[in-house]
Design a protein around this motif. Sequence first.
Motif, PDB file in Angstrom:
ATOM      1  N   VAL A  50      24.668  25.149  20.070  1.00 49.46           N
ATOM      2  CA  VAL A  50      25.967  24.808  19.501  1.00 49.46           C
ATOM      3  C   VAL A  50      26.674  23.913  20.519  1.00 49.46           C
ATOM      4  CG1 VAL A  50      28.207  25.664  18.763  1.00 49.46           C
ATOM      5  CG2 VAL A  50      26.135  26.911  18.148  1.00 49.46           C
ATOM      6  N   VAL A  51      26.920  22.676  20.131  1.00 46.80           N
ATOM      7  CA  VAL A  51      27.567  21.711  21.013  1.00 46.80           C
ATOM      8  C   VAL A  51      29.031  21.625  20.596  1.00 46.80           C
ATOM      9  CG1 VAL A  51      27.569  19.340  21.867  1.00 46.80           C
ATOM     10  CG2 VAL A  51      25.402  20.434  21.211  1.00 46.80           C
ATOM     11  N   VAL A  52      29.930  21.865  21.555  1.00 45.48           N
ATOM     12  CA  VAL A  52      31.364  21.858  21.280  1.00 45.48           C
ATOM     13  C   VAL A  52      31.970  20.610  21.908  1.00 45.48           C
ATOM     14  CG1 VAL A  52      33.530  23.143  21.448  1.00 45.48           C
ATOM     15  CG2 VAL A  52      31.343  24.380  21.344  1.00 45.48           C
ATOM     16  N   THR A  53      32.863  19.921  21.174  1.00 46.14           N
ATOM     17  CA  THR A  53      33.489  18.722  21.704  1.00 46.14           C
ATOM     18  C   THR A  53      34.965  18.684  21.342  1.00 46.14           C
ATOM     19  OG1 THR A  53      33.212  16.319  21.925  1.00 46.14           O
ATOM     20  CG2 THR A  53      33.020  17.223  19.698  1.00 46.14           C
ATOM     21  N   GLY A  54      35.754  17.983  22.143  1.00 42.77           N
ATOM     22  CA  GLY A  54      37.183  17.850  21.908  1.00 42.77           C
ATOM     23  C   GLY A  54      37.809  17.054  23.030  1.00 42.77           C
ATOM     24  N   MET A  55      38.862  16.324  22.737  1.00 39.02           N
ATOM     25  CA  MET A  55      39.563  15.515  23.727  1.00 39.02           C
ATOM     26  C   MET A  55      40.809  16.232  24.244  1.00 39.02           C
ATOM     27  SD  MET A  55      38.302  12.605  24.696  1.00 39.02           S
ATOM     28  CE  MET A  55      39.771  11.814  25.368  1.00 39.02           C
ATOM     29  N   GLY A  56      41.189  15.919  25.483  1.00 37.89           N
ATOM     30  CA  GLY A  56      42.432  16.443  26.041  1.00 37.89           C
ATOM     31  C   GLY A  56      42.475  17.962  26.073  1.00 37.89           C
ATOM     32  N   LYS A  57      43.599  18.520  25.616  1.00 36.35           N
ATOM     33  CA  LYS A  57      43.751  19.979  25.622  1.00 36.35           C
ATOM     34  C   LYS A  57      42.724  20.640  24.715  1.00 36.35           C
ATOM     35  CE  LYS A  57      47.401  19.817  28.296  1.00 36.35           C
ATOM     36  NZ  LYS A  57      47.456  18.339  28.430  1.00 36.35           N
ATOM     37  N   SER A  58      42.364  19.957  23.618  1.00 38.83           N
ATOM     38  CA  SER A  58      41.316  20.502  22.739  1.00 38.83           C
ATOM     39  C   SER A  58      39.995  20.608  23.479  1.00 38.83           C
ATOM     40  CB  SER A  58      41.150  19.596  21.506  1.00 38.83           C
ATOM     41  OG  SER A  58      42.283  19.641  20.679  1.00 38.83           O
ATOM     42  N   GLY A  59      39.784  19.675  24.419  1.00 41.09           N
ATOM     43  CA  GLY A  59      38.571  19.739  25.230  1.00 41.09           C
ATOM     44  C   GLY A  59      38.557  20.941  26.145  1.00 41.09           C
ATOM     45  N   HIS A  60      39.723  21.234  26.746  1.00 42.09           N
ATOM     46  CA  HIS A  60      39.796  22.419  27.614  1.00 42.09           C
ATOM     47  C   HIS A  60      39.492  23.683  26.809  1.00 42.09           C
ATOM     48  CE1 HIS A  60      41.216  20.048  30.895  1.00 42.09           C
ATOM     49  NE2 HIS A  60      42.375  19.745  30.328  1.00 42.09           N
ATOM     50  N   ILE A  61      40.051  23.779  25.620  1.00 41.24           N
ATOM     51  CA  ILE A  61      39.785  24.933  24.762  1.00 41.24           C
ATOM     52  C   ILE A  61      38.316  24.951  24.348  1.00 41.24           C
ATOM     53  CG2 ILE A  61      40.335  26.014  22.540  1.00 41.24           C
ATOM     54  CD1 ILE A  61      42.539  26.245  24.687  1.00 41.24           C
ATOM     55  N   GLY A  62      37.767  23.766  24.067  1.00 45.09           N
ATOM     56  CA  GLY A  62      36.365  23.674  23.684  1.00 45.09           C
ATOM     57  C   GLY A  62      35.433  24.178  24.763  1.00 45.09           C
ATOM     58  N   ARG A  63      35.754  23.875  26.023  1.00 46.20           N
ATOM     59  CA  ARG A  63      34.914  24.369  27.126  1.00 46.20           C
ATOM     60  C   ARG A  63      34.899  25.901  27.146  1.00 46.20           C
ATOM     61  NH1 ARG A  63      33.864  20.085  30.675  1.00 46.20           N
ATOM     62  NH2 ARG A  63      35.299  18.327  30.426  1.00 46.20           N
ATOM     63  N   LYS A  64      36.072  26.491  26.930  1.00 45.62           N
ATOM     64  CA  LYS A  64      36.138  27.968  26.924  1.00 45.62           C
ATOM     65  C   LYS A  64      35.366  28.529  25.738  1.00 45.62           C
ATOM     66  CE  LYS A  64      37.546  32.257  27.422  1.00 45.62           C
ATOM     67  NZ  LYS A  64      37.111  32.820  26.133  1.00 45.62           N
ATOM     68  N   ILE A  65      35.468  27.910  24.581  1.00 40.13           N
ATOM     69  CA  ILE A  65      34.742  28.397  23.406  1.00 40.13           C
ATOM     70  C   ILE A  65      33.238  28.313  23.650  1.00 40.13           C
ATOM     71  CG2 ILE A  65      34.211  27.909  20.976  1.00 40.13           C
ATOM     72  CD1 ILE A  65      37.153  27.109  20.634  1.00 40.13           C
ATOM     73  N   ALA A  66      32.780  27.195  24.206  1.00 39.69           N
ATOM     74  CA  ALA A  66      31.351  27.040  24.494  1.00 39.69           C
ATOM     75  C   ALA A  66      30.878  28.095  25.488  1.00 39.69           C
ATOM     76  CB  ALA A  66      31.074  25.639  25.030  1.00 39.69           C
ATOM     77  N   ALA A  67      31.707  28.372  26.503  1.00 42.92           N
ATOM     78  CA  ALA A  67      31.341  29.380  27.501  1.00 42.92           C
ATOM     79  C   ALA A  67      31.264  30.769  26.878  1.00 42.92           C
ATOM     80  CB  ALA A  67      32.356  29.362  28.641  1.00 42.92           C
ATOM     81  N   THR A  68      32.186  31.063  25.966  1.00 43.71           N
ATOM     82  CA  THR A  68      32.175  32.370  25.294  1.00 43.71           C
ATOM     83  C   THR A  68      30.946  32.501  24.408  1.00 43.71           C
ATOM     84  OG1 THR A  68      34.589  32.466  25.323  1.00 43.71           O
ATOM     85  CG2 THR A  68      33.471  33.924  23.774  1.00 43.71           C
ATOM     86  N   PHE A  69      30.621  31.454  23.670  1.00 46.17           N
ATOM     87  CA  PHE A  69      29.390  31.463  22.869  1.00 46.17           C
ATOM     88  C   PHE A  69      28.184  31.763  23.761  1.00 46.17           C
ATOM     89  CE2 PHE A  69      31.054  28.410  19.359  1.00 46.17           C
ATOM     90  CZ  PHE A  69      31.387  29.486  18.561  1.00 46.17           C
ATOM     91  N   ALA A  70      28.066  31.004  24.854  1.00 42.31           N
ATOM     92  CA  ALA A  70      26.886  31.111  25.713  1.00 42.31           C
ATOM     93  C   ALA A  70      26.722  32.505  26.300  1.00 42.31           C
ATOM     94  CB  ALA A  70      26.966  30.075  26.832  1.00 42.31           C
ATOM     95  N   SER A  71      27.843  33.176  26.593  1.00 39.99           N
ATOM     96  CA  SER A  71      27.760  34.495  27.219  1.00 39.99           C
ATOM     97  C   SER A  71      27.597  35.625  26.213  1.00 39.99           C
ATOM     98  CB  SER A  71      29.002  34.749  28.079  1.00 39.99           C
ATOM     99  OG  SER A  71      30.148  34.887  27.273  1.00 39.99           O
ATOM    100  N   THR A  72      27.663  35.300  24.925  1.00 42.93           N
ATOM    101  CA  THR A  72      27.556  36.345  23.894  1.00 42.93           C
ATOM    102  C   THR A  72      26.388  36.100  22.933  1.00 42.93           C
ATOM    103  OG1 THR A  72      29.244  35.169  22.587  1.00 42.93           O
ATOM    104  CG2 THR A  72      29.996  36.981  23.972  1.00 42.93           C
ATOM    105  N   GLY A  73      25.385  35.367  23.401  1.00 42.60           N
ATOM    106  CA  GLY A  73      24.155  35.258  22.629  1.00 42.60           C
ATOM    107  C   GLY A  73      23.985  34.011  21.793  1.00 42.60           C
ATOM    108  N   THR A  74      24.930  33.061  21.853  1.00 46.74           N
ATOM    109  CA  THR A  74      24.816  31.821  21.098  1.00 46.74           C
ATOM    110  C   THR A  74      24.694  30.664  22.092  1.00 46.74           C
ATOM    111  OG1 THR A  74      26.133  32.669  19.248  1.00 46.74           O
ATOM    112  CG2 THR A  74      25.936  30.285  19.433  1.00 46.74           C
ATOM    113  N   PRO A  75      23.495  30.121  22.315  1.00 47.25           N
ATOM    114  CA  PRO A  75      23.331  29.022  23.276  1.00 47.25           C
ATOM    115  C   PRO A  75      24.281  27.876  22.965  1.00 47.25           C
ATOM    116  CG  PRO A  75      21.187  29.829  22.555  1.00 47.25           C
ATOM    117  CD  PRO A  75      22.219  30.487  21.665  1.00 47.25           C
TER     118      PRO A  75
END
Length: 327
Positions: A50-75
């Motif tokens: 699952v590739v997450v993308t977003g610009m600016g503040k949406s990007g910061h939130i996207g990084r956290k969402i991607a990290a949460t996915f990765a740590s809970t079983g969704t690469p």
Amino acid sequence: MPTEKQPVNFIESALETLLIEQNALKILSTQIDDRFSQACEIILQCKGRVVVTGMGKSGHIGRKIAATFASTGTPSFFMHPGEAGHGDLGMLVRGDVLIAISNSGKSDEIMMLMPLVKHLGVPLITMSADDSGPMPKNADVALTLGHLQEACPLGLAPTSSTTATLALGDALAIALLEARGFTADDFARSHPAGALGKRLLLHVEHIMHQAEELPKVFPDTPLNEVLYEITDKRLGMTTVVDHENTLLGIFTDGDLRRLLDKEQQFNVHTPVSAVMTKNPSTIKAGMRAVEALQSLRDKKINQFVVVDDENKVIGVISMHDLISAGV
């Protein structure tokens, strides 16, 4: 003449901000419908990442969402849309799923990527305030936040909208975690370092004293020899076993003090079987260390004897061992 600046009530401002963001989450909850289920199904069927993308503040939130996915079983990982337009789009391949975040649904940097996303046949899930922008119109599933009031009094700084987006990402991650049957052991394998890893991965068998470090005496061993064994192994106790290594009891330095209080003089040749504590508390080697620590606290004791399924002694673990290991 400039008007005098009015003092700010910081607590009142904070509470107002929290109230606005709480309301944003209430509005978000009204947006959770079949689209959410469709997004979960798309991600569950994903053969890639699952590739997450977003610009600016949406990007910061996207990084956290991607990290949460990765740590809970969704690469998952984050791809910066600006860098993607200059070569990083190679991160995205067939079999992946793209989650694109933009509150307005109109991010130019993300829209530039759409032709290749379509060419690759990568499913697109968007997160935006509503479904009117070009991004959600190109999406396979357009998740929406609803029209929210930003906590910023100027209505400019992303506040409520980023809070709601992060919560929506968390909701996806937890729904997917439950769908995959993701367990605490699975979580531990992706968090091996630090205190969290120790709490989840460390078991009694990794810490317990065993083999030559394990104090043992037989039931007919006289107390003077028992005291030598306790002193030599430096655990403040010894196990008492039969000749097949079956646990019969323990004798601790606490038992010795109580014996001295009861009898000012005692016979050093007394066999330990006459004064040992029978049926001591035991645990199994496969128990998590953190659970062993809690059990010691609950029972208000300092150590456990570790036994196998046949009640054979295989180790000893103490409160000090667990605390020293950082549990």
